[in-house]
Design a protein around this motif. Structure first.
Motif, PDB file in Angstrom:
ATOM      1  N   GLY A  26     -14.073  -1.310  -3.935  1.00 52.80           N
ATOM      2  CA  GLY A  26     -13.374  -0.063  -3.669  1.00 52.80           C
ATOM      3  C   GLY A  26     -12.471  -0.115  -2.450  1.00 52.80           C
ATOM      4  O   GLY A  26     -11.536   0.670  -2.332  1.00 52.80           O
ATOM      5  N   ALA A  27     -12.736  -1.043  -1.541  1.00 58.42           N
ATOM      6  CA  ALA A  27     -11.900  -1.163  -0.347  1.00 58.42           C
ATOM      7  C   ALA A  27     -10.483  -1.609  -0.709  1.00 58.42           C
ATOM      8  O   ALA A  27      -9.566  -1.460   0.099  1.00 58.42           O
ATOM      9  CB  ALA A  27     -12.524  -2.134   0.638  1.00 58.42           C
ATOM     10  N   LEU A  28     -10.295  -2.122  -1.908  1.00 57.23           N
ATOM     11  CA  LEU A  28      -8.960  -2.498  -2.378  1.00 57.23           C
ATOM     12  C   LEU A  28      -8.030  -1.289  -2.417  1.00 57.23           C
ATOM     13  O   LEU A  28      -6.813  -1.422  -2.278  1.00 57.23           O
ATOM     14  CB  LEU A  28      -9.071  -3.136  -3.765  1.00 57.23           C
ATOM     15  CG  LEU A  28      -7.822  -3.644  -4.444  1.00 57.23           C
ATOM     16  CD1 LEU A  28      -7.201  -4.767  -3.630  1.00 57.23           C
ATOM     17  CD2 LEU A  28      -8.141  -4.127  -5.841  1.00 57.23           C
ATOM     18  N   ASN A  29      -8.610  -0.107  -2.545  1.00 55.51           N
ATOM     19  CA  ASN A  29      -7.803   1.117  -2.574  1.00 55.51           C
ATOM     20  C   ASN A  29      -7.099   1.366  -1.249  1.00 55.51           C
ATOM     21  O   ASN A  29      -6.102   2.079  -1.214  1.00 55.51           O
ATOM     22  CB  ASN A  29      -8.670   2.320  -2.943  1.00 55.51           C
ATOM     23  CG  ASN A  29      -8.970   2.353  -4.419  1.00 55.51           C
ATOM     24  OD1 ASN A  29      -8.113   2.078  -5.230  1.00 55.51           O
ATOM     25  ND2 ASN A  29     -10.201   2.683  -4.754  1.00 55.51           N
ATOM     26  N   TRP A  30      -7.610   0.817  -0.148  1.00 55.09           N
ATOM     27  CA  TRP A  30      -6.925   0.970   1.141  1.00 55.09           C
ATOM     28  C   TRP A  30      -5.553   0.306   1.104  1.00 55.09           C
ATOM     29  O   TRP A  30      -4.649   0.679   1.861  1.00 55.09           O
ATOM     30  CB  TRP A  30      -7.745   0.370   2.281  1.00 55.09           C
ATOM     31  CG  TRP A  30      -8.891   1.226   2.687  1.00 55.09           C
ATOM     32  CD1 TRP A  30     -10.206   1.000   2.459  1.00 55.09           C
ATOM     33  CD2 TRP A  30      -8.810   2.463   3.404  1.00 55.09           C
ATOM     34  NE1 TRP A  30     -10.944   2.028   2.980  1.00 55.09           N
ATOM     35  CE2 TRP A  30     -10.120   2.928   3.571  1.00 55.09           C
ATOM     36  CE3 TRP A  30      -7.763   3.217   3.908  1.00 55.09           C
ATOM     37  CZ2 TRP A  30     -10.406   4.130   4.224  1.00 55.09           C
ATOM     38  CZ3 TRP A  30      -8.055   4.403   4.564  1.00 55.09           C
ATOM     39  CH2 TRP A  30      -9.364   4.849   4.715  1.00 55.09           C
ATOM     40  N   LEU A  31      -5.362  -0.668   0.258  1.00 51.42           N
ATOM     41  CA  LEU A  31      -4.050  -1.309   0.102  1.00 51.42           C
ATOM     42  C   LEU A  31      -3.208  -0.633  -0.979  1.00 51.42           C
ATOM     43  O   LEU A  31      -1.983  -0.580  -0.874  1.00 51.42           O
ATOM     44  CB  LEU A  31      -4.226  -2.789  -0.258  1.00 51.42           C
ATOM     45  CG  LEU A  31      -4.913  -3.659   0.785  1.00 51.42           C
ATOM     46  CD1 LEU A  31      -5.157  -5.046   0.218  1.00 51.42           C
ATOM     47  CD2 LEU A  31      -4.085  -3.737   2.047  1.00 51.42           C
ATOM     48  N   LEU A  32      -3.870  -0.125  -2.005  1.00 48.19           N
ATOM     49  CA  LEU A  32      -3.137   0.385  -3.159  1.00 48.19           C
ATOM     50  C   LEU A  32      -2.632   1.811  -2.982  1.00 48.19           C
ATOM     51  O   LEU A  32      -1.583   2.162  -3.516  1.00 48.19           O
ATOM     52  CB  LEU A  32      -4.016   0.284  -4.407  1.00 48.19           C
ATOM     53  CG  LEU A  32      -4.390  -1.146  -4.792  1.00 48.19           C
ATOM     54  CD1 LEU A  32      -5.347  -1.142  -5.969  1.00 48.19           C
ATOM     55  CD2 LEU A  32      -3.159  -1.961  -5.107  1.00 48.19           C
ATOM     56  N   VAL A  33      -3.356   2.637  -2.241  1.00 52.96           N
ATOM     57  CA  VAL A  33      -2.900   4.017  -2.030  1.00 52.96           C
ATOM     58  C   VAL A  33      -1.567   4.042  -1.273  1.00 52.96           C
ATOM     59  O   VAL A  33      -0.645   4.764  -1.679  1.00 52.96           O
ATOM     60  CB  VAL A  33      -3.990   4.859  -1.336  1.00 52.96           C
ATOM     61  CG1 VAL A  33      -3.450   6.203  -0.893  1.00 52.96           C
ATOM     62  CG2 VAL A  33      -5.174   5.055  -2.272  1.00 52.96           C
ATOM     63  N   PRO A  34      -1.384   3.269  -0.187  1.00 53.11           N
ATOM     64  CA  PRO A  34      -0.059   3.271   0.463  1.00 53.11           C
ATOM     65  C   PRO A  34       1.060   2.739  -0.433  1.00 53.11           C
ATOM     66  O   PRO A  34       2.201   3.208  -0.336  1.00 53.11           O
ATOM     67  CB  PRO A  34      -0.248   2.377   1.685  1.00 53.11           C
ATOM     68  CG  PRO A  34      -1.695   2.426   1.976  1.00 53.11           C
ATOM     69  CD  PRO A  34      -2.365   2.553   0.635  1.00 53.11           C
ATOM     70  N   ILE A  35       0.741   1.795  -1.309  1.00 49.56           N
ATOM     71  CA  ILE A  35       1.767   1.299  -2.232  1.00 49.56           C
ATOM     72  C   ILE A  35       2.191   2.410  -3.183  1.00 49.56           C
ATOM     73  O   ILE A  35       3.385   2.594  -3.466  1.00 49.56           O
ATOM     74  CB  ILE A  35       1.260   0.061  -2.999  1.00 49.56           C
ATOM     75  CG1 ILE A  35       1.064  -1.105  -2.036  1.00 49.56           C
ATOM     76  CG2 ILE A  35       2.213  -0.315  -4.118  1.00 49.56           C
ATOM     77  CD1 ILE A  35       0.389  -2.311  -2.651  1.00 49.56           C
TER      78      ILE A  35
END
Length: 73
Positions: A26-35
């Motif tokens: 789920g920590a991958l979302n920290w990169l995907l939300v700004p994208i």
């Protein structure tokens, strides 16, 4: 043209968010939300709203996933 680019950014981000639903990724979302938010900014420059709205929905889905997982899980 910018609306299509924004939609493509949102689609790629949504596809990359599929593994982020799995626990411990789920920590991958920290990169995907700004994208996704970057795609929404590109969509704001466009004269149409479809790409912007799609990117905002994708960003909201990722933020909800972060909220439910406590930011890490």
């Amino acid at each position: 043209m910018l609306n299509i680019l924004s939609g493509l950014i949102g689609l790629v981000t949504l596809i990359l968010m599929i593994p982020a639903v799995i626990p411990l990724l789920g920590a991958l979302n920290w990169l995907l939300v700004p994208i996704a938010l970057f795609g929404a900014v590109i969509g704001m420059i466009s004269s149409k709203n479809g790409g912007r709205n799609f990117c905002l929905i994708v960003a909201a889905f990722g933020a909800l996933r972060l909220f439910i997982g406590g930011g890490l899980i």
